[in-house]
Design an enzyme around this catalytic site. Structure first.
Site, PDB file in Angstrom:
ATOM      1  N   LYS A  10       9.347 -41.151 -28.727  1.00  0.00           N
ATOM      2  CA  LYS A  10      10.760 -40.917 -29.084  1.00  0.00           C
ATOM      3  C   LYS A  10      11.696 -41.656 -28.110  1.00  0.00           C
ATOM      4  CE  LYS A  10      10.359 -36.387 -28.729  1.00  0.00           C
ATOM      5  NZ  LYS A  10       8.901 -36.282 -28.398  1.00  0.00           N
ATOM      6  N   ARG A  63      14.872 -29.072 -32.565  1.00  0.00           N
ATOM      7  CA  ARG A  63      13.491 -28.746 -32.228  1.00  0.00           C
ATOM      8  C   ARG A  63      13.060 -27.401 -32.773  1.00  0.00           C
ATOM      9  NH1 ARG A  63      12.353 -32.142 -27.506  1.00  0.00           N
ATOM     10  NH2 ARG A  63      10.287 -31.643 -26.751  1.00  0.00           N
ATOM     11  N   ARG A  84       2.504 -42.149 -17.976  1.00  0.00           N
ATOM     12  CA  ARG A  84       3.959 -42.381 -18.000  1.00  0.00           C
ATOM     13  C   ARG A  84       4.590 -42.181 -16.622  1.00  0.00           C
ATOM     14  NH1 ARG A  84       7.397 -38.994 -22.031  1.00  0.00           N
ATOM     15  NH2 ARG A  84       6.383 -37.294 -20.928  1.00  0.00           N
ATOM     16  N   ARG A 105       7.013 -36.585 -14.455  1.00  0.00           N
ATOM     17  CA  ARG A 105       7.657 -35.315 -14.827  1.00  0.00           C
ATOM     18  C   ARG A 105       6.754 -34.131 -14.500  1.00  0.00           C
ATOM     19  NH1 ARG A 105       9.754 -36.571 -20.850  1.00  0.00           N
ATOM     20  NH2 ARG A 105       8.953 -34.466 -21.100  1.00  0.00           N
ATOM     21  N   ARG A 144       2.754 -27.744 -24.409  1.00  0.00           N
ATOM     22  CA  ARG A 144       3.879 -28.338 -25.151  1.00  0.00           C
ATOM     23  C   ARG A 144       3.468 -28.639 -26.595  1.00  0.00           C
ATOM     24  NH1 ARG A 144       5.033 -32.909 -20.994  1.00  0.00           N
ATOM     25  NH2 ARG A 144       6.163 -33.961 -22.679  1.00  0.00           N
TER      26      ARG A 144
END
Ligand code: AP5
Ligand code: MG
Length: 208
Positions: A8, A81, A120, A151, A162
């Site tokens: 995204k 969401r 990431r 993160r 998640r």
């Protein structure tokens, strides 16, 4: 829309460059509030670092402040969401004299998610999203020289949680938009440039 790691943020950056949109990533908005050190930020950190969603009312009031202060066309990344957020978004956009033109779901097999997210890094300063190999060393952003970070919600355990939250709360939003003529699914399991090409085709088709 899309599950964690679907791309995204990566695709939003490409859309912003090409179509000069205002990018509103609700994840980035929440991380910004945490970085400010505010009381609200501390409350948010306790929620999102565990991989849970912040309450709808909190998210919506933060979002409305940003939406109401821009005239630009907007790409929402990670919002709505929940079905409740989708309903409020419709009401908010109508009130502000705006439309939702398209809803894009980037799909990705779950087997790809943990691997992508483990690789990431994001720049603290400019927000650039990078994919780094296991051999990566150094923590300097190649774009702006800022510091790269991982993160706190990107550990394999948090990512799995998640994904559970995504299935329970976010996937039902798909049914909310399916059948509106605005909804499309794009295969996210291709190179970033191929995904973007598919997205552009969809966008151009819709404005014909
Ligand atoms: P958020 O920040 O939105 O996280 P997320 O939805 O879990 O998605 P990610 O940002 O992890 O993935 P992405 O799809 O952006 O992928 P990316 O482009 O980075 O939300 C975080 C948290 O905030 C939530 O868990 C929740 O707690 C809270 N929150 C946010 N919004 C909320 C809301 N509306 N209501 C309530 N709570 C909310 O790519 C991932 C990696 O893959 C990168 O390394 C990238 O380089 C790489 N990559 C990207 N595309 C490709 C490709 N095509 N091929 C190979 N690699 C690729
Ligand atoms: Mg993101």
């Amino acid at each position: 829309m899309g599950c964690p790691g679907a791309g995204k943020g990566t695709q939003s950056a490409k859309l912003v460059d090409t179509y000069h949109l205002k990018h509103i990533s609700t994840g980035d908005v929440l991380r910004g509030e945490i970085a400010s050190g505010s009381e609200l930020g501390k409350q948010i950190a306790g929620i999102i670092n565990q991989g849970n969603l912040v309450p709808d009312e909190m998210m919506i009031s933060m979002l409305e402040k940003i939406v109401s202060t821009t005239d630009k066309d907007i790409i929402f990344d990670g919002f709505p969401r929940t079905v409740a957020q989708a309903e409020v978004l419709d009401e908010m956009m109508q009130r502000l004299g705006r439309n939702i033109d398209r809803v894009i779901m980037i799909t990705l097999p779950e087997s790809e998610v943990v691997g992508r997210i483990s690789s990431r890094r994001q720049c603290q300063k400019c927000g650039e999203i990078l994919h780094v190999g296991p051999e990566a060393s150094g923590n300097v952003c190649p774009v702006c020289g800022g510091e790269l970070y991982t993160r706190p919600d990107d550990t394999p355990e948090r990512v799995k949680h998640r994904l559970e939250v995504y299935h329970q709360d976010t996937l039902p939003v798909k049914n909310y938009y399916a059948g509106t003529g605005k909804y499309v699914e794009i295969n996210g399991n291709q190179t970033p440039d191929q995904v973007f090409e598919d997205m552009q085709q969809y966008i151009l088709e819709k404005v014909k």
